[in-house]
Motif scaffolding. Structure first.
Motif, mmCIF file in Angstrom:
data_model
loop_
_atom_site.group_PDB
_atom_site.id
_atom_site.type_symbol
_atom_site.label_atom_id
_atom_site.label_comp_id
_atom_site.label_asym_id
_atom_site.label_seq_id
_atom_site.Cartn_x
_atom_site.Cartn_y
_atom_site.Cartn_z
ATOM 1 N N SER A 6 22.475 34.877 33.353
ATOM 2 C CA SER A 6 22.609 36.066 34.198
ATOM 3 C C SER A 6 23.243 35.717 35.540
ATOM 4 N N GLN A 7 22.909 34.568 36.103
ATOM 5 C CA GLN A 7 23.516 34.145 37.366
ATOM 6 C C GLN A 7 25.010 33.888 37.191
ATOM 7 N N ARG A 8 25.385 33.219 36.104
ATOM 8 C CA ARG A 8 26.809 32.967 35.844
ATOM 9 C C ARG A 8 27.549 34.274 35.597
ATOM 10 N N ARG A 9 26.893 35.189 34.927
ATOM 11 C CA ARG A 9 27.495 36.500 34.667
ATOM 12 C C ARG A 9 27.752 37.244 35.974
ATOM 13 N N THR A 10 26.789 37.213 36.861
ATOM 14 C CA THR A 10 26.943 37.856 38.169
ATOM 15 C C THR A 10 28.067 37.203 38.963
ATOM 16 N N ALA A 11 28.146 35.881 38.910
ATOM 17 C CA ALA A 11 29.213 35.174 39.625
ATOM 18 C C ALA A 11 30.581 35.549 39.060
ATOM 19 N N ALA A 12 30.697 35.652 37.746
ATOM 20 C CA ALA A 12 31.971 36.046 37.122
ATOM 21 C C ALA A 12 32.342 37.465 37.528
ATOM 22 N N THR A 14 31.434 39.060 40.230
ATOM 23 C CA THR A 14 31.800 39.037 41.648
ATOM 24 C C THR A 14 33.218 38.525 41.827
ATOM 25 N N TYR A 15 33.566 37.477 41.094
ATOM 26 C CA TYR A 15 34.917 36.918 41.176
ATOM 27 C C TYR A 15 35.965 37.959 40.761
ATOM 28 N N PHE A 16 35.791 38.564 39.597
ATOM 29 C CA PHE A 16 36.778 39.524 39.107
ATOM 30 C C PHE A 16 36.834 40.782 39.973
ATOM 31 N N LEU A 17 35.692 41.211 40.471
ATOM 32 C CA LEU A 17 35.669 42.360 41.378
ATOM 33 C C LEU A 17 36.447 42.048 42.654
ATOM 34 N N SER A 18 36.264 40.855 43.184
ATOM 35 C CA SER A 18 36.958 40.451 44.417
ATOM 36 C C SER A 18 38.461 40.338 44.195
ATOM 37 N N VAL A 19 38.876 39.694 43.113
ATOM 38 C CA VAL A 19 40.307 39.507 42.851
ATOM 39 C C VAL A 19 40.987 40.850 42.613
ATOM 40 N N ASN A 20 40.380 41.710 41.803
ATOM 41 C CA ASN A 20 40.973 43.023 41.542
ATOM 42 C C ASN A 20 41.039 43.868 42.806
ATOM 43 N N SER A 21 40.003 43.818 43.605
ATOM 44 C CA SER A 21 40.003 44.558 44.874
ATOM 45 C C SER A 21 41.086 44.028 45.803
ATOM 46 N N ALA A 22 41.247 42.709 45.838
ATOM 47 C CA ALA A 22 42.271 42.111 46.701
ATOM 48 C C ALA A 22 43.676 42.523 46.254
ATOM 49 N N MET A 49 45.908 42.500 33.193
ATOM 50 C CA MET A 49 45.508 41.352 32.372
ATOM 51 C C MET A 49 44.158 40.804 32.824
ATOM 52 N N LEU A 50 43.956 40.714 34.145
ATOM 53 C CA LEU A 50 42.665 40.239 34.646
ATOM 54 C C LEU A 50 41.516 41.131 34.189
ATOM 55 N N THR A 51 41.747 42.442 34.185
ATOM 56 C CA THR A 51 40.665 43.338 33.763
ATOM 57 C C THR A 51 40.358 43.168 32.276
ATOM 58 N N LEU A 52 41.369 42.863 31.468
ATOM 59 C CA LEU A 52 41.115 42.598 30.052
ATOM 60 C C LEU A 52 40.304 41.316 29.873
ATOM 61 N N PHE A 53 40.653 40.286 30.654
ATOM 62 C CA PHE A 53 39.862 39.047 30.605
ATOM 63 C C PHE A 53 38.427 39.318 31.036
ATOM 64 N N TYR A 55 36.721 42.133 30.928
ATOM 65 C CA TYR A 55 36.014 42.888 29.886
ATOM 66 C C TYR A 55 35.555 41.954 28.760
ATOM 67 N N ASN A 56 36.419 41.040 28.351
ATOM 68 C CA ASN A 56 36.057 40.101 27.288
ATOM 69 C C ASN A 56 34.954 39.150 27.726
ATOM 70 N N ILE A 57 34.971 38.734 28.978
ATOM 71 C CA ILE A 57 33.911 37.862 29.486
ATOM 72 C C ILE A 57 32.578 38.610 29.525
ATOM 73 N N ILE A 58 32.604 39.878 29.921
ATOM 74 C CA ILE A 58 31.376 40.686 29.908
ATOM 75 C C ILE A 58 30.805 40.747 28.493
ATOM 76 N N ASN A 59 31.658 40.993 27.508
ATOM 77 C CA ASN A 59 31.188 41.042 26.116
ATOM 78 C C ASN A 59 30.658 39.693 25.652
ATOM 79 N N SER A 60 31.301 38.622 26.083
ATOM 80 C CA SER A 60 30.831 37.298 25.716
ATOM 81 C C SER A 60 29.437 37.024 26.286
#
Length: 144
Positions: A6-12, A14-22, A49-53, A55-60
């Protein structure tokens, strides 16, 4: 351990949210200061492409958590008490959305929203006229 997943999921997330927002903030900054530049559609494509990655990480992570909690429940069957199974029963095993809605179901909408925003930027900034000229010349070469 399940909590580390769950911690790694939250970190991932946060990373994707930050990059997409930037990316979207940078595109917004560029459009407020000047005309859209030639490469802006590439930023939008990269964002898609980042959002597709993402989404796949969330499913993983969802699948990994499901497996981990199944192992915990299998171990609980051998113990005198089963607190996690009792908690799952209290939530009607996830069948009542008013009691329990999986986070992954909600969380998977976020990349979709960002993808939609990136697609809007892509459609508005893609050099359609240049593409039409290129496509026409390729079509003529193929026909000949």
């Amino acid at each position: 351990m399940a909590d580390r997943i769950s911690q790694r999921r939250t970190a991932a997330n946060t990373y994707f949210l930050s990059v997409n927002s930037a990316i979207l903030a940078f595109v917004g900054y560029l459009t407020s200061k000047m005309e859209p530049v030639d490469y802006m559609w590439l930023l939008a494509l990269a964002g898609c492409m980042l959002t597709l990655f993402w989404y796949n990480i969330i499913n993983s992570y969802k699948n990994l958590n499901t497996a981990k909690w199944q192992v915990v429940q299998d171990i609980e069957k051998r113990l005198p008490i089963s607190p996690y199974d009792a908690e799952w029963d209290a939530l009607q095993r996830g069948k009542n959305p008013r009691l329990y809605r999986p986070i992954s179901h909600i969380e998977s909408w976020v990349p979709g929203v960002f993808c939609l925003l990136h697609l809007i930027v892509l459609v508005r900034t893609f050099p359609w006229s240049s593409f039409a000229v290129w496509f026409t010349s390729v079509a003529i070469c193929v026909i000949k």
